[in-house]
Design a protein around this motif. Structure first.
Motif, PDB file in Angstrom:
ATOM      1  N   LEU A  66       8.106   1.522 -10.009  1.00  0.00           N
ATOM      2  CA  LEU A  66       8.199   2.727 -10.057  1.00  0.00           C
ATOM      3  C   LEU A  66       9.850   3.471 -10.592  1.00  0.00           C
ATOM      4  O   LEU A  66       9.912   4.555 -10.490  1.00  0.00           O
ATOM      5  CB  LEU A  66       7.898   3.597  -8.706  1.00  0.00           C
ATOM      6  CG  LEU A  66       6.478   3.254  -8.109  1.00  0.00           C
ATOM      7  CD1 LEU A  66       6.395   3.893  -6.782  1.00  0.00           C
ATOM      8  CD2 LEU A  66       5.649   4.120  -8.965  1.00  0.00           C
ATOM      9  N   ALA A  67      10.468   2.287 -10.827  1.00  0.00           N
ATOM     10  CA  ALA A  67      11.780   2.795 -11.406  1.00  0.00           C
ATOM     11  C   ALA A  67      11.688   3.183 -12.711  1.00  0.00           C
ATOM     12  O   ALA A  67      10.935   2.898 -13.512  1.00  0.00           O
ATOM     13  CB  ALA A  67      12.856   1.648 -11.295  1.00  0.00           C
ATOM     14  N   GLU A  68      12.768   4.064 -13.281  1.00  0.00           N
ATOM     15  CA  GLU A  68      12.828   4.318 -14.735  1.00  0.00           C
ATOM     16  C   GLU A  68      13.439   3.123 -15.292  1.00  0.00           C
ATOM     17  O   GLU A  68      14.421   2.615 -15.185  1.00  0.00           O
ATOM     18  CB  GLU A  68      13.869   5.589 -14.888  1.00  0.00           C
ATOM     19  CG  GLU A  68      12.968   6.740 -14.469  1.00  0.00           C
ATOM     20  CD  GLU A  68      13.968   8.042 -14.550  1.00  0.00           C
ATOM     21  OE1 GLU A  68      15.171   7.731 -14.729  1.00  0.00           O
ATOM     22  OE2 GLU A  68      13.514   9.306 -14.334  1.00  0.00           O
ATOM     23  N   GLY A  69      12.764   2.912 -16.609  1.00  0.00           N
ATOM     24  CA  GLY A  69      13.252   1.956 -17.661  1.00  0.00           C
ATOM     25  C   GLY A  69      12.755   0.303 -17.207  1.00  0.00           C
ATOM     26  O   GLY A  69      11.895   0.187 -16.392  1.00  0.00           O
ATOM     27  N   VAL A  76       0.945  -1.158  -0.122  1.00  0.00           N
ATOM     28  CA  VAL A  76      -0.110  -0.113   0.018  1.00  0.00           C
ATOM     29  C   VAL A  76       0.885   1.019  -0.139  1.00  0.00           C
ATOM     30  O   VAL A  76       0.360   2.384  -0.350  1.00  0.00           O
ATOM     31  CB  VAL A  76      -1.007   0.163   1.157  1.00  0.00           C
ATOM     32  CG1 VAL A  76      -1.831  -1.259   1.243  1.00  0.00           C
ATOM     33  CG2 VAL A  76      -0.293   0.219   2.695  1.00  0.00           C
ATOM     34  N   LEU A  77       2.270   1.281   0.314  1.00  0.00           N
ATOM     35  CA  LEU A  77       2.989   2.269   0.477  1.00  0.00           C
ATOM     36  C   LEU A  77       3.269   2.802  -1.011  1.00  0.00           C
ATOM     37  O   LEU A  77       4.151   3.801  -1.052  1.00  0.00           O
ATOM     38  CB  LEU A  77       4.186   1.786   1.188  1.00  0.00           C
ATOM     39  CG  LEU A  77       4.269   1.773   2.820  1.00  0.00           C
ATOM     40  CD1 LEU A  77       5.290   1.118   3.274  1.00  0.00           C
ATOM     41  CD2 LEU A  77       3.791   3.123   3.491  1.00  0.00           C
ATOM     42  N   VAL A  78       3.229   2.050  -2.122  1.00  0.00           N
ATOM     43  CA  VAL A  78       3.623   2.368  -3.316  1.00  0.00           C
ATOM     44  C   VAL A  78       2.738   3.455  -3.911  1.00  0.00           C
ATOM     45  O   VAL A  78       3.078   4.125  -5.224  1.00  0.00           O
ATOM     46  CB  VAL A  78       3.929   1.247  -4.214  1.00  0.00           C
ATOM     47  CG1 VAL A  78       4.949   0.232  -3.884  1.00  0.00           C
ATOM     48  CG2 VAL A  78       2.564   0.563  -4.592  1.00  0.00           C
ATOM     49  N   THR A  79       1.474   3.673  -3.478  1.00  0.00           N
ATOM     50  CA  THR A  79       0.612   4.817  -3.963  1.00  0.00           C
ATOM     51  C   THR A  79      -0.014   5.613  -2.898  1.00  0.00           C
ATOM     52  O   THR A  79       0.025   5.365  -1.983  1.00  0.00           O
ATOM     53  CB  THR A  79      -0.738   3.945  -4.551  1.00  0.00           C
ATOM     54  OG1 THR A  79      -1.484   4.951  -5.228  1.00  0.00           O
ATOM     55  CG2 THR A  79      -1.284   3.254  -3.682  1.00  0.00           C
ATOM     56  N   ARG A  93       9.104   5.275  -3.854  1.00  0.00           N
ATOM     57  CA  ARG A  93       8.446   6.327  -3.679  1.00  0.00           C
ATOM     58  C   ARG A  93       9.011   7.608  -3.036  1.00  0.00           C
ATOM     59  O   ARG A  93       8.988   8.787  -3.424  1.00  0.00           O
ATOM     60  CB  ARG A  93       7.151   5.876  -3.093  1.00  0.00           C
ATOM     61  CG  ARG A  93       6.211   7.049  -3.206  1.00  0.00           C
ATOM     62  CD  ARG A  93       4.882   6.485  -3.034  1.00  0.00           C
ATOM     63  NE  ARG A  93       3.887   7.374  -2.554  1.00  0.00           N
ATOM     64  CZ  ARG A  93       3.023   7.521  -1.559  1.00  0.00           C
ATOM     65  NH1 ARG A  93       2.927   6.620  -0.881  1.00  0.00           N
ATOM     66  NH2 ARG A  93       2.338   8.773  -1.140  1.00  0.00           N
ATOM     67  N   PHE A  94       9.900   7.397  -1.855  1.00  0.00           N
ATOM     68  CA  PHE A  94      10.544   8.595  -0.942  1.00  0.00           C
ATOM     69  C   PHE A  94      12.024   8.551  -1.083  1.00  0.00           C
ATOM     70  O   PHE A  94      12.406   9.539  -0.519  1.00  0.00           O
ATOM     71  CB  PHE A  94      10.099   8.378   0.206  1.00  0.00           C
ATOM     72  CG  PHE A  94       8.534   8.177   0.526  1.00  0.00           C
ATOM     73  CD1 PHE A  94       7.721   9.541   0.356  1.00  0.00           C
ATOM     74  CD2 PHE A  94       7.986   7.208   0.958  1.00  0.00           C
ATOM     75  CE1 PHE A  94       6.204   9.193   0.476  1.00  0.00           C
ATOM     76  CE2 PHE A  94       6.328   7.074   0.905  1.00  0.00           C
ATOM     77  CZ  PHE A  94       5.666   7.994   0.864  1.00  0.00           C
TER      78      PHE A  94
END
Length: 435
Positions: A183-186, A33-36, A110-111
């Motif tokens: 949530l990482a780039e790529g 739940v921490l990812v959003t 996220r943070f």
């Protein structure tokens, strides 16, 4: 004062029992739940100590937690308090709980930072966290270790995709890396990823939130990072360890038990492994019916050699059920070698079964030979202590099959993983009371 169970054994049980939600899935899903910042509703959450402590930890970190009813909660992590991670209260909470390690991936993604003392959990041998940290470092996390057991991880910029081959198919390690990578780039590829049903559940939930994950259910995951994730609703699987425990309980006590709503396709080798131990099972829709059996006989290999039951990463047989398989074998006809590969202290509870009259030779920390008594001699009740969650339930099953009274001390260990187990067994006719 810690609690104990007093058990009068030797009674056949009968009736229906509903497995709780899966403990090992709950710990991952609740950390996710921490990812959003959007609300996430989760149902079929088991009411057990380890899960309740994790929910408490998230609430203290600033996640809004609302209990919508029985087993359903709504979480919203739109105002997480990063300062709380610096407090002694956080350190104490995280130390008591193995599942706390899975906040690392989502918090880092996220943070940009997270910290954690070495988490607690069962004392079942070495359980290193290297897989978690190596994976998160490959995504761009920078690790600092303070003292012997305080970990700080941060990333200067956004996490970036990476190709990695895990040194072990760790379930919680894979979960942490997946939650970081979404949530990482790529693009991130994780080879030798764990592929347990619980991890598949986590991936499916993240996909509903907007993540791009391919290869779910296999040991090669490909994750394309996205900017942000939304909210979702999720229902957890029933606990396969409980289902296996109830199959073993029925056989040991000669009971007729129906286990309800089992999600049978997700059980892997569990039903067939118990069938090899001689236990009859019938599928009735999504229920498993175990008929009362006076005796059960362990299968041999085709050439007549002794059966081995060993644990393996999914889709092999789960290590969490080896203690149950071992106990069930003590009253079977025949001989089996139980080989516990993953943890080196998990078989040490067999001394209590030997005290009860079981015929077991502990070959080394990983292997035990069980010579079944074929129900010719009942086990006898004794006083014993539960060393970890799974051994605790194995001893409880032994006590329910034994003649006379058994006392099991330290039942908080059992409560960590099994919800209201005494009440649910009483409903089947078990003579068990908490003192």
């Amino acid at each position: 004062m810690s609690a104990a169970f007093e058990v009068i054994g030797g009674q056949p049980l009968r009736g229906e029992i509903v497995p709780q939600g899966a403990k090992n899935e709950a710990l991952q899903i609740i950390c996710a739940v921490l990812v959003t910042a959007e609300p996430v509703t989760i149902s079929n959450i088991p009411d057990i100590r380890d899960v309740n402590k994790l929910i408490e930890l998230l609430a203290d970190m600033g996640v809004k937690v609302e209990r919508l009813g029985g087993d359903t909660y709504r979480f919203q992590a739109d105002d997480v308090n990063l300062q709380y991670l610096d407090t002694p209260a956080f350190v104490k909470q995280a130390r008591e709980l193995r599942g706390s390690v899975m906040i690392l991936g989502p918090m880092l993604a996220r943070f940009g930072k997270c910290q954690l003392p070495k988490p607690g959990g069962d004392k079942i041998g070495r359980r290193p966290l290297d897989t978690h940290f190596v994976g998160l470092q490959k995504l761009g996390g920078e690790l600092k270790v303070e003292g012997t057991d305080f970990y700080k991880i941060s990333s200067p910029g956004k996490l970036h995709g990476a190709h990695m081959l895990l040194d072990e198919a760790s379930v919680t390690g894979t979960a942490n890396i997946v939650m970081g990578a979404v949530l990482a780039e790529g693009t991130t590829t994780i080879y030798n990823a764990a592929c347990e049903p619980y991890l598949q559940q986590l991936c499916k939930m993240l996909v509903r939130m907007g993540a791009k994950i391919q290869g779910i259910g296999s040991n090669l995951l490909t994750i394309e990072g996205v900017e942000r994730l939304g909210g979702t609703e999720h229902r957890m699987l029933p606990d396969m360890i409980e289902i296996g425990s109830f199959i073993g309980l029925a056989a040991m006590t000669g009971s007729e038990i129906t286990i309800k709503d089992c999600q049978i396709p997700e059980l892997g080798l569990i039903p067939d492994t118990f069938r090899k131990l001689g236990i009859k099972l019938e599928y009735r829709g999504d229920d498993i019916y175990v008929p009362a059996q006076d005796r059960y006989e362990i299968a041999t290999y085709l050439d007549g050699s002794i059966l081995t039951v060993s644990d393996h990463t999914w889709p092999g047989f789960t290590p969490d059920l080896l203690s149950i398989a071992l106990v069930v074998a003590t009253q079977a006809k025949g001989t089996v070698l139980i080989h516990q590969k993953m943890f080196e202290s998990r078989l040490f509870f067999v001394d209590k079964l030997i005290d009860m009259g079981a015929q077991i030779t502990l070959c080394d920390p990983h292997r035990a030979i069980v010579i079944g008594l074929d129900k010719r001699h009942a086990l006898r009740g004794i006083t014993m202590t539960s060393p970890d969650i799974r051994a605790g339930v194995a001893l409880l099953i032994a006590a329910l099959s034994a003649e006379g009274k058994s006392t099991i001390l330290n039942v908080e260990q059992i409560d960590r993983g099994y919800q209201n187990i005494d009440g649910r067994l009483q409903a089947l006719g078990a003579q068990i009371k908490r003192v």
